[in-house]
Write a protein that holds these residues in place. Structure first.
Motif, PDB file in Angstrom:
ATOM      1  N   ASP A  24     -45.663   2.850  34.828  1.00 35.25           N
ATOM      2  CA  ASP A  24     -46.556   2.180  35.756  1.00 35.25           C
ATOM      3  C   ASP A  24     -46.263   2.508  37.223  1.00 35.25           C
ATOM      4  OD1 ASP A  24     -47.758   1.021  33.596  1.00 35.25           O
ATOM      5  OD2 ASP A  24     -46.640  -0.857  33.758  1.00 35.25           O
ATOM      6  N   ILE A  25     -45.218   3.248  37.536  1.00 28.87           N
ATOM      7  CA  ILE A  25     -44.864   3.539  38.923  1.00 28.87           C
ATOM      8  C   ILE A  25     -45.760   4.641  39.456  1.00 28.87           C
ATOM      9  CG2 ILE A  25     -43.046   4.407  40.420  1.00 28.87           C
ATOM     10  CD1 ILE A  25     -41.025   3.108  38.585  1.00 28.87           C
ATOM     11  N   ASP A  26     -46.323   4.398  40.631  1.00 31.96           N
ATOM     12  CA  ASP A  26     -47.206   5.372  41.292  1.00 31.96           C
ATOM     13  C   ASP A  26     -46.369   6.213  42.250  1.00 31.96           C
ATOM     14  OD1 ASP A  26     -49.383   6.753  42.257  1.00 31.96           O
ATOM     15  OD2 ASP A  26     -49.898   5.189  43.720  1.00 31.96           O
ATOM     16  N   LEU A  27     -46.109   7.457  41.878  1.00 29.74           N
ATOM     17  CA  LEU A  27     -45.282   8.336  42.700  1.00 29.74           C
ATOM     18  C   LEU A  27     -46.107   9.150  43.696  1.00 29.74           C
ATOM     19  CD1 LEU A  27     -42.753   9.646  40.030  1.00 29.74           C
ATOM     20  CD2 LEU A  27     -42.437   7.829  41.706  1.00 29.74           C
ATOM     21  N   ASP A  32     -40.867  10.158  51.952  1.00 28.30           N
ATOM     22  CA  ASP A  32     -39.440  10.377  52.176  1.00 28.30           C
ATOM     23  C   ASP A  32     -38.938   9.359  53.184  1.00 28.30           C
ATOM     24  OD1 ASP A  32     -39.238  12.508  50.464  1.00 28.30           O
ATOM     25  OD2 ASP A  32     -39.633  14.017  52.009  1.00 28.30           O
ATOM     26  N   ALA A  33     -37.755   8.906  52.980  1.00 28.83           N
ATOM     27  CA  ALA A  33     -37.154   7.942  53.903  1.00 28.83           C
ATOM     28  C   ALA A  33     -35.802   8.473  54.337  1.00 28.83           C
ATOM     29  CB  ALA A  33     -36.994   6.586  53.236  1.00 28.83           C
TER      30      ALA A  33
END
Length: 146
Positions: A24-27, A32-33
């Motif tokens: 379910d994770i939307d990549l 970038d952090a």
């Protein structure tokens, strides 16, 4: 119990739930952090450096004193057990053996009480107040950058 309930294990249900949550994770919208740089303060002045060095010195003295007292306690316990073994090996009558055991136990308790009182006196009345004052000085004189 039904056949289906017996075949199901808790690990199967945990694995299926964790695999569904990863899907379910939307990549696509991930960015970038980079972490912010840690603020670096100015170098310590002479007084501040002396306060830090004194504090480390007191901490080293404190640790050394605790190690010396610990070795004295260990030595006392060793002497106690060696004297008990000597009394047990010697062939005395029962009354003399009991009196020797009680005398050795009393000497042990007096030895431990003396060194515990000495430890408490030096730690609580000398080293901890000095350490507290030095730490108060070190943290009280530190400059905040904004």
């Amino acid at each position: 119990m039904s056949l289906r309930a017996q075949d199901s294990t808790p690990t199967d249900s945990i694995q299926s739930a964790s695999s569904e949550s990863w899907q379910d994770i939307d990549l696509a919208s991930a960015q970038d952090a980079t972490p912010q740089e840690a603020p670096v303060s100015e170098p310590l002045t002479g007084k501040e450096k002396a306060g830090v060095n004194l504090t480390w010195g007191i901490i080293c003295i404190l640790i050394g004193f605790l190690l010396v007292i610990l070795s004295i306690f260990i030595w006392g316990e060793y002497q106690f057990f060696m004297s008990m073994q000597e009394v047990k090996r010697a062939s005395f009558d029962a009354d003399k053996t009991v009196s020797l055991f009680s005398e050795i136990a009393q000497q042990r308790s007096e030895f431990r009480a003396f060194w515990f009182d000495t430890l408490q006196l030096i730690l609580l009345n000398v080293l901890f107040p000095t350490l507290t004052a030095l730490l108060g000085y070190v943290f009280g004189t530190s400059r905040n950058a904004g």
